[in-house]
Design a protein around this motif. Structure first.
Motif, PDB file in Angstrom:
ATOM      1  N   LYS A   2       0.768  -0.891   0.486  1.00  0.00           N
ATOM      2  CA  LYS A   2       0.055   0.134  -0.151  1.00  0.00           C
ATOM      3  C   LYS A   2       0.858   1.300  -0.100  1.00  0.00           C
ATOM      4  O   LYS A   2       1.695   1.352   0.952  1.00  0.00           O
ATOM      5  CB  LYS A   2      -1.255   0.268   1.762  1.00  0.00           C
ATOM      6  CG  LYS A   2      -1.661  -1.106   0.914  1.00  0.00           C
ATOM      7  CD  LYS A   2      -2.664  -0.760   2.475  1.00  0.00           C
ATOM      8  CE  LYS A   2      -4.013  -2.172   2.152  1.00  0.00           C
ATOM      9  NZ  LYS A   2      -5.758  -1.867   2.420  1.00  0.00           N
ATOM     10  N   ASP A   4       0.851   3.862   1.667  1.00  0.00           N
ATOM     11  CA  ASP A   4       0.945   4.177   3.273  1.00  0.00           C
ATOM     12  C   ASP A   4       2.723   3.997   3.511  1.00  0.00           C
ATOM     13  O   ASP A   4       3.169   4.686   4.526  1.00  0.00           O
ATOM     14  CB  ASP A   4       0.374   4.208   4.217  1.00  0.00           C
ATOM     15  CG  ASP A   4      -1.474   4.610   3.833  1.00  0.00           C
ATOM     16  OD1 ASP A   4      -1.135   6.116   3.083  1.00  0.00           O
ATOM     17  OD2 ASP A   4      -2.139   4.566   4.118  1.00  0.00           O
ATOM     18  N   GLU A   5       2.550   2.073   3.508  1.00  0.00           N
ATOM     19  CA  GLU A   5       3.612   1.208   3.065  1.00  0.00           C
ATOM     20  C   GLU A   5       4.704   2.185   2.744  1.00  0.00           C
ATOM     21  O   GLU A   5       5.957   2.561   3.247  1.00  0.00           O
ATOM     22  CB  GLU A   5       2.844  -0.070   2.917  1.00  0.00           C
ATOM     23  CG  GLU A   5       3.504  -1.498   4.073  1.00  0.00           C
ATOM     24  CD  GLU A   5       3.426  -2.310   2.863  1.00  0.00           C
ATOM     25  OE1 GLU A   5       4.510  -2.775   3.002  1.00  0.00           O
ATOM     26  OE2 GLU A   5       2.538  -2.237   3.548  1.00  0.00           O
ATOM     27  N   ARG A   7       5.264   5.195   1.432  1.00  0.00           N
ATOM     28  CA  ARG A   7       5.837   6.637   1.701  1.00  0.00           C
ATOM     29  C   ARG A   7       6.326   6.346   3.674  1.00  0.00           C
ATOM     30  O   ARG A   7       7.443   7.163   3.609  1.00  0.00           O
ATOM     31  CB  ARG A   7       4.482   7.480   2.460  1.00  0.00           C
ATOM     32  CG  ARG A   7       3.997   8.254   1.429  1.00  0.00           C
ATOM     33  CD  ARG A   7       2.829   9.121   1.260  1.00  0.00           C
ATOM     34  NE  ARG A   7       2.405   9.243   0.254  1.00  0.00           N
ATOM     35  CZ  ARG A   7       1.030   8.904  -0.148  1.00  0.00           C
ATOM     36  NH1 ARG A   7       0.755   8.914   0.633  1.00  0.00           N
ATOM     37  NH2 ARG A   7       0.377   9.334  -1.434  1.00  0.00           N
ATOM     38  N   GLY A   8       6.205   5.489   3.962  1.00  0.00           N
ATOM     39  CA  GLY A   8       7.147   5.077   5.300  1.00  0.00           C
ATOM     40  C   GLY A   8       9.134   4.545   5.674  1.00  0.00           C
ATOM     41  O   GLY A   8       9.408   4.590   5.642  1.00  0.00           O
ATOM     42  N   ARG A  52       4.442   3.268  -8.408  1.00  0.00           N
ATOM     43  CA  ARG A  52       3.858   3.170  -6.578  1.00  0.00           C
ATOM     44  C   ARG A  52       4.952   3.990  -6.577  1.00  0.00           C
ATOM     45  O   ARG A  52       5.413   4.883  -5.654  1.00  0.00           O
ATOM     46  CB  ARG A  52       3.288   2.566  -5.966  1.00  0.00           C
ATOM     47  CG  ARG A  52       1.845   3.079  -6.148  1.00  0.00           C
ATOM     48  CD  ARG A  52       1.230   1.269  -5.253  1.00  0.00           C
ATOM     49  NE  ARG A  52       0.222   1.249  -5.409  1.00  0.00           N
ATOM     50  CZ  ARG A  52      -0.420   0.416  -5.755  1.00  0.00           C
ATOM     51  NH1 ARG A  52       0.193  -1.005  -5.518  1.00  0.00           N
ATOM     52  NH2 ARG A  52      -1.985  -0.047  -5.943  1.00  0.00           N
TER      53      ARG A  52
END
Length: 64
Positions: A2, A4-5, A7-8, A52
């Protein structure tokens, strides 16, 4: 994976993930050409994950 994953992760981790996914993409394309691929949906998943990761890398570089 995902967004969000993704971006971390740090830029170094993203680069490692990108290399890993590109290798997997190559292997999947090779399997598809020889008719050995079992999970055909995985080809699209890998392609989208590469996009992504590239997008997040570009945004992080633009912010720096």
């Amino acid at each position: 994976m995902k967004i969000d994953e993704i971006r971390g992760f740090t830029p170094d981790q993203l680069a490692e993930q990108l290399v890993s996914l590109k290798k997997e993409q190559f292997n999947l394309r090779f399997q598809k050409a020889t008719g050995q691929v079992e999970k055909t949906h995985r080809v699209d998943e890998v392609r989208k994950n590469i996009a992504r990761i590239k997008t997040v890398l570009r945004t992080k570089q633009a912010q720096a």
